[in-house]
Design a protein around this motif. Structure first.
Motif, PDB file in Angstrom:
ATOM      1  N   GLU A 100      -2.835   3.823  -7.220  1.00  0.00           N
ATOM      2  CA  GLU A 100      -1.600   4.392  -7.727  1.00  0.00           C
ATOM      3  C   GLU A 100      -0.932   5.259  -6.674  1.00  0.00           C
ATOM      4  N   GLU A 101       0.365   5.411  -6.862  1.00  0.00           N
ATOM      5  CA  GLU A 101       1.148   6.284  -5.996  1.00  0.00           C
ATOM      6  C   GLU A 101       1.623   7.434  -6.875  1.00  0.00           C
ATOM      7  N   CYS A 102       1.707   8.618  -6.312  1.00  0.00           N
ATOM      8  CA  CYS A 102       1.996   9.774  -7.159  1.00  0.00           C
ATOM      9  C   CYS A 102       2.711  10.888  -6.413  1.00  0.00           C
ATOM     10  N   LEU A 158       0.389   7.945   8.364  1.00  0.00           N
ATOM     11  CA  LEU A 158       1.644   7.528   9.011  1.00  0.00           C
ATOM     12  C   LEU A 158       2.583   6.822   8.049  1.00  0.00           C
ATOM     13  N   PHE A 159       2.023   6.263   6.993  1.00  0.00           N
ATOM     14  CA  PHE A 159       2.878   5.550   6.047  1.00  0.00           C
ATOM     15  C   PHE A 159       3.826   6.486   5.298  1.00  0.00           C
ATOM     16  N   GLU A 160       3.495   7.785   5.256  1.00  0.00           N
ATOM     17  CA  GLU A 160       4.444   8.755   4.688  1.00  0.00           C
ATOM     18  C   GLU A 160       5.745   8.715   5.494  1.00  0.00           C
ATOM     19  N   GLY A 220      14.809  -0.173 -10.418  1.00  0.00           N
ATOM     20  CA  GLY A 220      13.841   0.631  -9.666  1.00  0.00           C
ATOM     21  C   GLY A 220      13.384  -0.111  -8.431  1.00  0.00           C
ATOM     22  N   ARG A 221      12.344   0.429  -7.815  1.00  0.00           N
ATOM     23  CA  ARG A 221      11.771  -0.235  -6.655  1.00  0.00           C
ATOM     24  C   ARG A 221      11.209  -1.592  -7.046  1.00  0.00           C
ATOM     25  N   THR A 222      11.293  -2.525  -6.117  1.00  0.00           N
ATOM     26  CA  THR A 222      10.757  -3.860  -6.357  1.00  0.00           C
ATOM     27  C   THR A 222       9.307  -3.784  -6.802  1.00  0.00           C
ATOM     28  N   PHE A 223       8.599  -2.817  -6.219  1.00  0.00           N
ATOM     29  CA  PHE A 223       7.172  -2.709  -6.470  1.00  0.00           C
ATOM     30  C   PHE A 223       6.854  -2.346  -7.907  1.00  0.00           C
ATOM     31  N   ILE A 224       7.853  -1.850  -8.645  1.00  0.00           N
ATOM     32  CA  ILE A 224       7.591  -1.468 -10.026  1.00  0.00           C
ATOM     33  C   ILE A 224       7.171  -2.675 -10.848  1.00  0.00           C
ATOM     34  N   VAL A 258      16.948  -5.146   9.645  1.00  0.00           N
ATOM     35  CA  VAL A 258      15.907  -4.147   9.897  1.00  0.00           C
ATOM     36  C   VAL A 258      15.307  -3.657   8.580  1.00  0.00           C
ATOM     37  N   ASP A 259      13.975  -3.788   8.450  1.00  0.00           N
ATOM     38  CA  ASP A 259      13.273  -3.215   7.285  1.00  0.00           C
ATOM     39  C   ASP A 259      12.191  -2.251   7.770  1.00  0.00           C
ATOM     40  N   ASP A 260      11.739  -1.380   6.855  1.00  0.00           N
ATOM     41  CA  ASP A 260      10.734  -0.390   7.258  1.00  0.00           C
ATOM     42  C   ASP A 260       9.359  -0.983   7.427  1.00  0.00           C
ATOM     43  N   SER A 261       9.011  -1.945   6.584  1.00  0.00           N
ATOM     44  CA  SER A 261       7.657  -2.492   6.635  1.00  0.00           C
ATOM     45  C   SER A 261       7.615  -3.838   5.937  1.00  0.00           C
ATOM     46  N   ILE A 262       6.586  -4.626   6.273  1.00  0.00           N
ATOM     47  CA  ILE A 262       6.301  -5.839   5.505  1.00  0.00           C
ATOM     48  C   ILE A 262       4.912  -5.680   4.926  1.00  0.00           C
ATOM     49  N   VAL A 263       4.813  -5.860   3.617  1.00  0.00           N
ATOM     50  CA  VAL A 263       3.516  -5.769   2.955  1.00  0.00           C
ATOM     51  C   VAL A 263       3.066  -7.187   2.594  1.00  0.00           C
ATOM     52  N   ARG A 264       3.567  -7.684   1.475  1.00  0.00           N
ATOM     53  CA  ARG A 264       3.233  -9.061   1.103  1.00  0.00           C
ATOM     54  C   ARG A 264       4.178 -10.079   1.729  1.00  0.00           C
ATOM     55  N   GLY A 265       5.341  -9.607   2.109  1.00  0.00           N
ATOM     56  CA  GLY A 265       6.336 -10.508   2.676  1.00  0.00           C
ATOM     57  C   GLY A 265       7.343 -10.996   1.649  1.00  0.00           C
ATOM     58  N   THR A 266       7.168 -10.581   0.412  1.00  0.00           N
ATOM     59  CA  THR A 266       8.056 -11.026  -0.664  1.00  0.00           C
ATOM     60  C   THR A 266       9.510 -10.647  -0.389  1.00  0.00           C
ATOM     61  N   THR A 267       9.713  -9.393  -0.004  1.00  0.00           N
ATOM     62  CA  THR A 267      11.069  -8.906   0.238  1.00  0.00           C
ATOM     63  C   THR A 267      11.709  -9.676   1.389  1.00  0.00           C
ATOM     64  N   SER A 268      10.995  -9.798   2.493  1.00  0.00           N
ATOM     65  CA  SER A 268      11.537 -10.451   3.684  1.00  0.00           C
ATOM     66  C   SER A 268      11.958 -11.890   3.392  1.00  0.00           C
ATOM     67  N   GLY A 275      -4.054   6.267  -1.824  1.00  0.00           N
ATOM     68  CA  GLY A 275      -2.909   6.615  -2.652  1.00  0.00           C
ATOM     69  C   GLY A 275      -1.607   5.927  -2.296  1.00  0.00           C
ATOM     70  N   ILE A 276      -1.685   4.878  -1.495  1.00  0.00           N
ATOM     71  CA  ILE A 276      -0.492   4.060  -1.256  1.00  0.00           C
ATOM     72  C   ILE A 276      -0.787   2.682  -1.814  1.00  0.00           C
ATOM     73  N   ASN A 277       0.211   2.140  -2.461  1.00  0.00           N
ATOM     74  CA  ASN A 277      -0.018   0.894  -3.161  1.00  0.00           C
ATOM     75  C   ASN A 277       0.102  -0.324  -2.250  1.00  0.00           C
ATOM     76  N   THR A 278      -0.872  -0.533  -1.385  1.00  0.00           N
ATOM     77  CA  THR A 278      -0.900  -1.819  -0.681  1.00  0.00           C
ATOM     78  C   THR A 278      -1.960  -2.683  -1.341  1.00  0.00           C
ATOM     79  N   PRO A 279      -1.730  -3.965  -1.391  1.00  0.00           N
ATOM     80  CA  PRO A 279      -2.659  -4.842  -2.115  1.00  0.00           C
ATOM     81  C   PRO A 279      -3.936  -5.097  -1.316  1.00  0.00           C
TER      82      PRO A 279
HETATM   83  P1  5GP Z   1       6.780  -6.797   0.576  1.00  0.00           P
HETATM   84  O1  5GP Z   1       7.945  -7.359  -0.116  1.00  0.00           O
HETATM   85  O2  5GP Z   1       6.582  -7.268   1.979  1.00  0.00           O
HETATM   86  O3  5GP Z   1       5.506  -6.930  -0.243  1.00  0.00           O
HETATM   87  O4  5GP Z   1       6.997  -5.219   0.654  1.00  0.00           O
HETATM   88  C1  5GP Z   1       7.810  -4.685   1.619  1.00  0.00           C
HETATM   89  C2  5GP Z   1       8.918  -3.888   1.002  1.00  0.00           C
HETATM   90  O5  5GP Z   1       8.404  -2.975   0.042  1.00  0.00           O
HETATM   91  C3  5GP Z   1       9.631  -3.092   2.063  1.00  0.00           C
HETATM   92  O6  5GP Z   1      11.012  -3.338   1.907  1.00  0.00           O
HETATM   93  C4  5GP Z   1       9.273  -1.648   1.769  1.00  0.00           C
HETATM   94  O7  5GP Z   1      10.452  -0.850   1.750  1.00  0.00           O
HETATM   95  C5  5GP Z   1       8.578  -1.634   0.435  1.00  0.00           C
HETATM   96  N1  5GP Z   1       7.222  -1.041   0.517  1.00  0.00           N
HETATM   97  C6  5GP Z   1       6.448  -1.001   1.592  1.00  0.00           C
HETATM   98  N2  5GP Z   1       5.278  -0.404   1.326  1.00  0.00           N
HETATM   99  C7  5GP Z   1       5.292  -0.025   0.056  1.00  0.00           C
HETATM  100  C8  5GP Z   1       4.364   0.685  -0.773  1.00  0.00           C
HETATM  101  O8  5GP Z   1       3.278   1.066  -0.382  1.00  0.00           O
HETATM  102  N3  5GP Z   1       4.750   0.930  -2.033  1.00  0.00           N
HETATM  103  C9  5GP Z   1       5.941   0.556  -2.509  1.00  0.00           C
HETATM  104  N4  5GP Z   1       6.252   0.868  -3.762  1.00  0.00           N
HETATM  105  N5  5GP Z   1       6.837  -0.143  -1.765  1.00  0.00           N
HETATM  106  C10 5GP Z   1       6.529  -0.422  -0.486  1.00  0.00           C
END
Ligand code: 5GP
Ligand code: MG
Length: 490
Positions: free
Chosen positions: A12-14, A255-257, A328-332, A362-372, A403-407
């Motif tokens: 969880e993130e909090c 660093l992810f903060e 909300g955020r995609t991650f929700i 330009v994006d901040d990060s790629i996690v699963r790649g769904t957004t990209s 405490g960061i929601n990476t899979p």
């Molecule tokens: P992806 O779509 O690659 O799984 O996630 C990347 C997108 O989700 C990026 O646009 C980034 O802004 C956002 N993101 C990256 N890391 C996290 C995280 O730990 N938690 C949440 N809620 N969003 C994230």
């Protein structure tokens, strides 16, 4: 960390907030939590102490959905308050897990809220249950409550310290007793926590943006391994005491903060988050230049880095993607299917700035790649001539347990592909580049990475975890090394 019924860890993130000795404690806590809403959007809770007892309101949903009406605030009387916003990744979005958690102990009540994860929470929880403890939630914040309850120490502060000495992991904790507000950060300082002041009322908050919203002063960070105890004495005076119960060690903020989690207007461990993100974008432009007509951010996360990229490269910055702010955020969205759909709800292409152009995205990060994947396709459909994806952080190759929601590692895009070319092909871009780890260190700290004298924790990018991962190794039978071997094999 949460544990589901099978004992799997649910991350969880909090965000946390607390204030002592202010007549509007609950309302100020609601405002502080509202400013921390980006750290968790699924549930919010506030506990106060006043009129001789504790009061608690915990709700699923946003802070603004529940804590803005006078009736709710009237149920939270008192001049001491603390609260929590939370987002968990799996199905356990149940009210019994919503923090702060509260317990009546022999020396009086205590409420605790927590940002981060305990990496030995599962082990301790199993031991407690084997010894007769009754757990009501699946949150391991409850483990802290049990450890406080069982401590042989006399004062609540000593019991609290006793409890956290048994916990490993990354945490920012806030606790409230009848007379004390306590804030604590783990020995590495992985998660942030600041100390603030509003006309003599001490405040704890995950980020400084929660102080700004109420006009409070940012006094300092709670240090790594520090426990700060604010107490209202019988004569009404408020004292602040600092304890350092752990052997000293260098601070290692995650660093992810800086990359993603914290709000850009916050100051985390003395660094303005917005400025570090812009620097990440500038360094990215130096490392991964490309001929193009326009720099387009993936809003909102990618915006500061895109501004930096545009300034450094001289390529014009344009809002080529418009963000809908009413989702909300995609991650929700909890499932991969809904998450994929969610991106479309959130972003649309601004054709006027894209058609016929060579676009640097330009994006901040790629996690699963769904957004990209979705965004690149969207930009192409809007008529872009070329799409060059630039990511303002290194490849995420390792899961976070703090405490960061990476899979799980297998779900990370970087682990699903053998090389950059394959990732680039998957997301459908003409080129793909990530910021180097040295480029990230330079942007945040100004000096290169030194594993011998760590300044940060960069485990998401390197696998260099700052604590033992007891639960992961013992309970799941998989060590991070095994997991990364798994990655190299596949
Ligand atoms: P992806 O779509 O690659 O799984 O996630 C990347 C997108 O989700 C990026 O646009 C980034 O802004 C956002 N993101 C990256 N890391 C996290 C995280 O730990 N938690 C949440 N809620 N969003 C994230
Ligand atoms: Mg994003």
């Amino acid at each position: 960390m949460d544990l589901d019924l099978d004992g799997d860890t649910l991350r969880e993130e909090c965000g946390v907030f607390g204030i002592l000795d202010h007549p509007d404690a609950a309302a100020l806590t609601a405002l502080g939590l509202h400013a921390l809403q980006h750290r968790g959007q699924e549930a919010a809770g506030i506990v106060t102490y006043g009129e001789g007892q504790f009061h608690s309101e915990r709700h699923l949903g946003l802070v603004g959905d529940h804590y803005t009406d006078a009736a709710t605030l009237a149920r939270l009387p008192g001049s001491a308050a603390m609260g929590h916003v939370r987002y968990s990744t799996t199905g356990e979005t149940v009210l019994r897990n919503v923090q702060p958690l509260f317990a009546e102990l022999s020396e009086g009540g205590i409420a605790i809220a927590h940002n981060g994860n305990f990496t030995n929470g599962l082990k301790l929880r199993r031991e407690l249950i084997a010894n007769g403890a009754i757990c009501q939630s699946t949150s391991d914040t409850e483990v802290v409550l049990h450890l406080v309850a069982r401590s042989p120490q006399k004062s609540s502060a000593d019991r609290f310290v006793d409890a956290i000495k048994q916990m490993q992991g990354g945490y920012a904790l806030v606790a409230l007793t009848r007379t004390k507000l306590i804030g604590a950060r783990d020995p590495n300082g992985i998660r942030p926590l600041v100390l603030g002041d509003l006309n003599g009322s001490p405040i704890f908050a995950s980020e400084s943006c929660a102080l700004d919203i109420i006009g409070a002063k940012h006094v300092r960070d709670v240090e790594n391994g520090e426990v700060v105890i604010c107490e209202r004495k019988a004569d009404g005076a408020v004292t602040i005491e600092s304890i350092k119960p752990f052997p000293p060690r260098p601070e290692r903020v995650c660093l992810f903060e800086y990359v993603y989690f914290a709000r850009p207007d916050s100051i985390v461990a003395g660094r303005q988050v917005y400025t570090t993100r812009k620097h990440m974008g500038m360094n990215l432009a130096k490392e991964a230049a490309v001929e193009a007509d326009v720099v387009v951010p993936v809003p909102d996360g990618g915006t500061p880095a895109a501004i930096g990229y545009a300034q450094e490269s001289g390529i014009p910055f344009e809002l080529g993607i418009i963000r809908n702010h009413y989702v909300g955020r995609t991650f929700i969205e909890p499932t991969q299917q809904i998450r994929a759909f969610g991106v479309k709800l959130k972003h649309s292409a601004n054709r006027a700035e894209i058609e016929g152009k060579r676009v640097v995205l330009v994006d901040d990060s790629i996690v699963r790649g769904t957004t990209s994947l979705k965004i690149v396709q969207m930009i192409r459909e809007a008529g872009a001539k070329e799409v060059h994806l630039r990511v303002a952080s290194p490849m995420i190759t390792h899961s976070d347990y703090y405490g960061i929601n990476t899979p799980d590692p297998e779900a990370l895009l970087a682990n699903q592909h053998a090389d950059l070319q394959s990732m680039c092909k998957y997301v459908g871009a003409d080129s793909l580049q990530f910021l180097s780890i040295d480029g990230l260190y330079d942007a945040v700290g100004g000096i290169p990475r030194n594993a011998q004298e760590p300044q940060f924790t960069d485990h998401c990018f390197t696998g260099d975890y700052p604590t033992p991962l007891v639960d992961l190794v013992e309970e799941n039978g998989r060590s991070p090394k095994q997991l990364s071997m798994l990655r190299e094999a596949g």
